[in-house]
Motif scaffolding. Structure first.
Motif, mmCIF file in Angstrom:
data_model
loop_
_atom_site.group_PDB
_atom_site.id
_atom_site.type_symbol
_atom_site.label_atom_id
_atom_site.label_comp_id
_atom_site.label_asym_id
_atom_site.label_seq_id
_atom_site.Cartn_x
_atom_site.Cartn_y
_atom_site.Cartn_z
ATOM 1 N N THR A 669 -2.368 8.329 -1.704
ATOM 2 C CA THR A 669 -1.823 7.464 -2.751
ATOM 3 C C THR A 669 -0.508 6.875 -2.269
ATOM 4 O OG1 THR A 669 -2.828 8.886 -4.436
ATOM 5 C CG2 THR A 669 -1.152 7.326 -5.167
ATOM 6 N N LEU A 670 -0.474 5.558 -2.146
ATOM 7 C CA LEU A 670 0.688 4.835 -1.630
ATOM 8 C C LEU A 670 1.435 4.180 -2.783
ATOM 9 C CD1 LEU A 670 2.423 3.411 0.572
ATOM 10 C CD2 LEU A 670 0.622 1.639 0.659
ATOM 11 N N THR A 671 2.698 4.549 -2.960
ATOM 12 C CA THR A 671 3.550 3.932 -3.981
ATOM 13 C C THR A 671 4.647 3.139 -3.281
ATOM 14 O OG1 THR A 671 3.153 5.806 -5.459
ATOM 15 C CG2 THR A 671 4.991 4.349 -6.005
ATOM 16 N N PRO A 672 4.546 1.810 -3.288
ATOM 17 C CA PRO A 672 5.569 0.999 -2.611
ATOM 18 C C PRO A 672 6.816 0.872 -3.481
ATOM 19 C CG PRO A 672 3.993 -0.426 -3.675
ATOM 20 C CD PRO A 672 3.499 0.989 -3.906
ATOM 21 N N ASN A 673 7.885 0.362 -2.904
ATOM 22 C CA ASN A 673 9.020 0.025 -3.760
ATOM 23 C C ASN A 673 8.624 -1.163 -4.636
ATOM 24 O OD1 ASN A 673 10.111 -2.604 -2.461
ATOM 25 N ND2 ASN A 673 9.949 -1.185 -0.712
ATOM 26 N N ALA A 674 9.376 -1.409 -5.700
ATOM 27 C CA ALA A 674 8.961 -2.345 -6.740
ATOM 28 C C ALA A 674 8.805 -3.779 -6.256
ATOM 29 C CB ALA A 674 9.959 -2.300 -7.898
ATOM 30 N N THR A 675 9.447 -4.151 -5.124
ATOM 31 C CA THR A 675 9.427 -5.549 -4.677
ATOM 32 C C THR A 675 8.581 -5.776 -3.435
ATOM 33 O OG1 THR A 675 11.451 -5.212 -3.378
ATOM 34 C CG2 THR A 675 11.708 -5.964 -5.659
ATOM 35 N N SER A 676 7.811 -4.768 -3.039
ATOM 36 C CA SER A 676 7.059 -4.874 -1.782
ATOM 37 C C SER A 676 5.568 -4.680 -1.998
ATOM 38 C CB SER A 676 7.566 -3.844 -0.770
ATOM 39 O OG SER A 676 8.930 -4.080 -0.462
ATOM 40 N N ASP A 677 4.818 -5.187 -1.038
ATOM 41 C CA ASP A 677 3.366 -5.049 -1.037
ATOM 42 C C ASP A 677 2.948 -4.461 0.302
ATOM 43 O OD1 ASP A 677 0.644 -5.199 -1.195
ATOM 44 O OD2 ASP A 677 0.531 -7.391 -1.306
ATOM 45 N N TYR A 678 2.591 -3.157 0.290
ATOM 46 C CA TYR A 678 2.088 -2.492 1.487
ATOM 47 C C TYR A 678 0.649 -2.072 1.208
ATOM 48 C CZ TYR A 678 7.160 -2.058 2.099
ATOM 49 O OH TYR A 678 8.494 -2.320 2.174
ATOM 50 N N ASP A 679 -0.195 -2.098 2.229
ATOM 51 C CA ASP A 679 -1.606 -1.773 2.060
ATOM 52 C C ASP A 679 -1.930 -0.436 2.714
ATOM 53 O OD1 ASP A 679 -2.077 -4.107 0.652
ATOM 54 O OD2 ASP A 679 -2.433 -5.269 2.485
ATOM 55 N N LEU A 680 -3.058 0.144 2.280
ATOM 56 C CA LEU A 680 -3.415 1.508 2.663
ATOM 57 C C LEU A 680 -4.808 1.522 3.288
ATOM 58 C CD1 LEU A 680 -2.645 4.577 2.412
ATOM 59 C CD2 LEU A 680 -3.822 4.543 0.205
ATOM 60 N N TYR A 681 -4.934 2.229 4.428
ATOM 61 C CA TYR A 681 -6.220 2.324 5.113
ATOM 62 C C TYR A 681 -6.430 3.760 5.589
ATOM 63 C CZ TYR A 681 -5.453 -2.708 5.323
ATOM 64 O OH TYR A 681 -5.190 -4.004 4.998
ATOM 65 N N ILE A 682 -7.715 4.162 5.695
ATOM 66 C CA ILE A 682 -8.066 5.462 6.263
ATOM 67 C C ILE A 682 -9.104 5.231 7.363
ATOM 68 C CG2 ILE A 682 -8.970 7.779 5.820
ATOM 69 C CD1 ILE A 682 -8.100 7.526 2.939
ATOM 70 N N TYR A 683 -8.876 5.862 8.551
ATOM 71 C CA TYR A 683 -9.757 5.699 9.708
ATOM 72 C C TYR A 683 -10.250 7.069 10.167
ATOM 73 C CZ TYR A 683 -7.057 1.318 9.989
ATOM 74 O OH TYR A 683 -6.429 0.138 9.708
ATOM 75 N N ASN A 684 -11.323 7.049 10.966
ATOM 76 C CA ASN A 684 -11.721 8.266 11.669
ATOM 77 C C ASN A 684 -11.083 8.273 13.055
ATOM 78 O OD1 ASN A 684 -13.237 6.539 13.266
ATOM 79 N ND2 ASN A 684 -15.220 7.155 12.382
#
Length: 739
Positions: A669-684
């Protein structure tokens, strides 16, 4: 304001009642009974145990002499309802499957019913069952008397034989119903077990106690958490005002058990006890109830001034004795005959039990209704009064004296249909059953404007334990719970959506989560839970939902957590809701999450709660360490928890390694700061993408993968810059891991 306001009677109701106005089954009954020791006592003299046992024997003999009992086969459902209007006090049993009612009737009653298409037959089976029932009780009482002798309890002065004569345990097949004494003992015990949640309040005396002839205190079990302040709305539920209605007091006591035993383990019971008050008058007619516990079909109180000191139809009908509207229907809504089962008493509020009830109602509810019959209570009026009766399978609301609706009729109907959804009973205005005056809703709704209901349980006064335990109790307990949930605004909240389930992810309601771990919430909301058997209640689309942690929505400073429609659009009468709860800063232990939903009218429905458990309060101390820009340099995450990170630049990529055990599911679960947009990925380990979440600025991303293999497998979680801040100050985020 004036306590008694005569109410207008609709012409149609008056015409109908005039057609059906026939003598009651008991109106011509003489005041005969065999003289007993109790008949020679002076007023106020205390009854001895021997008097009680002798009196009960004679009263059972009197009951066996009543043989004018018939089966009335109704031609259709409409005629069934009309018969119930006029002959409810005559009802002894109903058999809907075979299409008949068992009634105690005089010749005029029979003629009236036949004129409306009823087929009348003798009911020898019922008479035999009744006689066998009474004989079994008498035999049990005689056996106890022979076994126990005349030993006397020094503290009470009551012999064990006489004391046992009127216990429910002596009635074959009815051990599920507590006696008056057992009811009082259970309520008193609650105050010891739950001293901050329960109090046992003396509000007056029964008739027998006022004249020194035994009797009981009138007591209310008040349930609320005294440690929680604030304005608390009140639900008042009274039961067993008609003594022979066995199921009513046990249901009320079961409601108390649900609230108190569920505190701390059931989230809804917990918040209701914290934020509301529930007042339960378990035994409204304790003197009469003792007669019914001895097997008698006793309805009224036991006042010997009415119908003869030794008659088994003596006393006043307490539910015709309340001051508001007393004797206001010109004689059709109650009887002036002392031997009639609907005898209204010598004057308005003449009976001590009635006085105790209405004085208590006036003490807990403010007056919010005007003095005129057409006045209504404001829509934000708090409080509900429910009078639990049996039987007829109905949910009723005022008025019972006229077919004219009240000024609050629409809101009363909406809540009535909500309550009837749970028990499956027919919801209707009280006039649909029978014209009544001087009833218990007079002081609550008539005087004060409090939403008032009568629930008629089941299909028999002496309902079997099997039917009660398997049908009546499980159907009606949820109705009482719903009333307790909406009591803060009963004229408004039932028009909103119901939240039927709330589920928290990451086992947050079970084993719990670390403080700071974002927790997913899913819920279901609907506006369809109405009983539509008597008219149609409009259903609206669910248009929103929100959650609150610890502080409910009606408390100043409460912070709403918006919930979204899981399918992306609020456009149906039933919707799935979802959202994420931030747990940073929450203390160790259980927290309450309150969830509610609204409909297209803008009305919010009642709260449904779930527990959120914080299992450990540890300030996140796992900090991302650079370089970790690829799989080969990933930071190792050894245990579930929360990590702090920062995007150093727009090209930064942060990787974390989890060796996921076999059979486990990893949720990141990724919670960014209020003014940013970060994306989350899972790999093998091969760099193949297994899951992703790419939400917008300031929005939490969550992704999950499962290890279906038999050994641990490496899973790499990546945080990627999309837009917003960078650096140790502006590029911050937290990343939660749970498996």
């Amino acid at each position: 304001m004036t306590n008694v306001r005569p109410q207008p009677r609709a012409a149609l109701a008056a015409l109908f009642l005039a057609v059906f106005a026939v003598p009651s089954a008991f109106s011509q009954q003489s005041q005969q009974s065999t003289p007993s020791t109790s008949a020679t006592r002076l007023p106020g003299q205390v009854a001895t145990p021997q008097d009680t046992a002798s009196e009960m024997r004679l009263l059972r003999q009197q009951e066996k002499q009543r043989t004018n009992i018939y089966k009335a086969f109704y031609p259709d459902a409409a005629m069934l309802r009309k018969a119930a209007v006029t002959f409810h006090a005559n009802l002894l049993e109903s058999n809907y499957e075979q299409g008949f009612l068992v009634l105690e009737l005089e010749a005029a009653d029979i003629a009236a019913l036949r004129s409306f298409g009823f087929r009348i037959e003798n009911a020898p089976e019922f008479i035999q069952r009744r006689n066998d029932f009474l004989a079994a009780i008498q035999a049990a009482a005689d056996a106890r008397s022979r076994t126990t002798g005349a030993s006397t309890d020094g503290s009470t002065g009551i012999t064990s034989a006489a004391a046992g004569d009127a216990t429910i345990q002596s009635i074959p097949g009815y051990s599920c119903y507590e006696t008056v004494e057992e009811t009082f003992s259970a309520a008193s015990a609650f105050t010891t077990t739950y001293p901050t949640l329960a109090s046992w309040i003396d509000i007056g005396d029964s008739w027998q106690k006022t004249v020194g002839s035994g009797g009981y205190d009138m007591r209310v079990l008040k349930i609320t958490n005294s440690a929680v302040g604030g304005t608390k709305p009140k639900l008042f539920v009274n039961s067993a005002i008609h003594a022979r209605e066995y199921t009513t007091a046990p249901l009320n006591l079961e409601f108390a058990r649900w609230l108190l035993n569920g505190y701390g383990t059931n989230p809804d019971a917990t918040w209701i006890v914290d934020h509301h008050e529930v007042h339960l008058l378990l035994q409204t007619n304790p003197d009469g109830r003792k007669k019914a516990e001895g097997g008698l079909s006793w309805r009224k109180n036991t006042n010997t001034a009415y119908c003869g000191a030794t008659s088994n139809t003596r006393g006043a009908d307490l539910n015709r004795n309340f001051t508001f509207g007393w004797n206001s229907t010109g004689g059709s809504g109650s009887s002036g005959n002392q031997c009639d089962l609907t005898y209204r008493g010598a004057s308005a509020g003449s009976e001590p039990e009635t006085q105790a009830v209405q004085n208590y109602i006036r003490s807990i509810f403010p007056d919010r209704r005007g003095p005129n019959p057409g006045d209504g209570a404001p829509v934000d009026t708090m409080g509900i009064h429910i009078d639990v009766h049996s039987y007829s399978q109905l949910v009723l609301w005022p008025w019972g004296t006229t077919s004219t609706p009240t000024a609050n009729a629409t809101a009363l109907q909406t809540l009535g249909r909500r309550l009837a959804y749970f028990n499956g009973y027919t919801p209707e205005q009280s006039i649909g059953l029978y014209a009544t005056d001087g009833t218990s809703d007079g002081p609550s709704y008539g005087e004060l404007g409090v939403a008032a209901y009568t629930i008629e349980l089941g299909s028999s006064f002496f309902e079997s334990c099997t039917t009660y335990n398997n049908t009546t109790k499980p159907a009606n307990l949820p109705a009482l719970i719903y009333a307790a949930k909406v009591v803060r605004a009963p004229y408004q909240i039932p028009a909103g959506a119901d939240v039927t389930s709330v589920t928290l992810g990451s086992d947050a309601s079970g084993g719990g989560v670390l403080a700071g771990t974002p927790v997913s919430l899913t819920a279901s909301a609907t506006d369809t839970r109405f009983n539509q058997s008597n008219g149609t209640e409009p259903t609206l689309n669910v248009t929103g939902g929100e959650a609150y942690i610890d502080t409910p929505p009606w408390v100043a400073g409460a912070t709403a957590i918006p919930l979204t429609a899981t399918d992306g659009s609020f456009n149906q009468t039933t919707e799935s809701l979802s959202g994420t709860l931030a747990t940073t800063g929450l203390s160790l232990g259980k927290h309450l999450v309150f969830v509610r939903a609204k409909v297209s009218s803008g009305q919010w429905g009642p709260v449904t709660a779930q527990f959120l458990k914080i299992a450990s309060v540890v300030t996140p101390g796992n900090n991302e360490t650079e370089p970790n820009d690829n799989i080969g340099t990933a930071n190792t995450v050894a245990a579930a928890g929360t990590w702090n990170g920062a995007m150093g630049s727009s090209t930064d990529g942060d990787y974390f390694l989890v060796n996921l055990p076999a059979g486990k599911t990893l949720t990141a679960t990724l919670t960014p700061n209020a003014t940013s947009d970060y994306d989350l990925y899972i790999y093998n380990a091969s760099g193949t993408q297994l899951a992703a979440s790419e939400k917008s600025v300031g929005v939490v991303d969550s992704a999950s993968v499962s290890n279906t293999g038999t050994t641990a497998s490496a899973r790499y979680v990546r945080v990627k810059f999309y837009s917003g801040g960078t650096g140790a100050t502006n590029g911050t985020y937290t990343l939660g891991f749970n498996w």
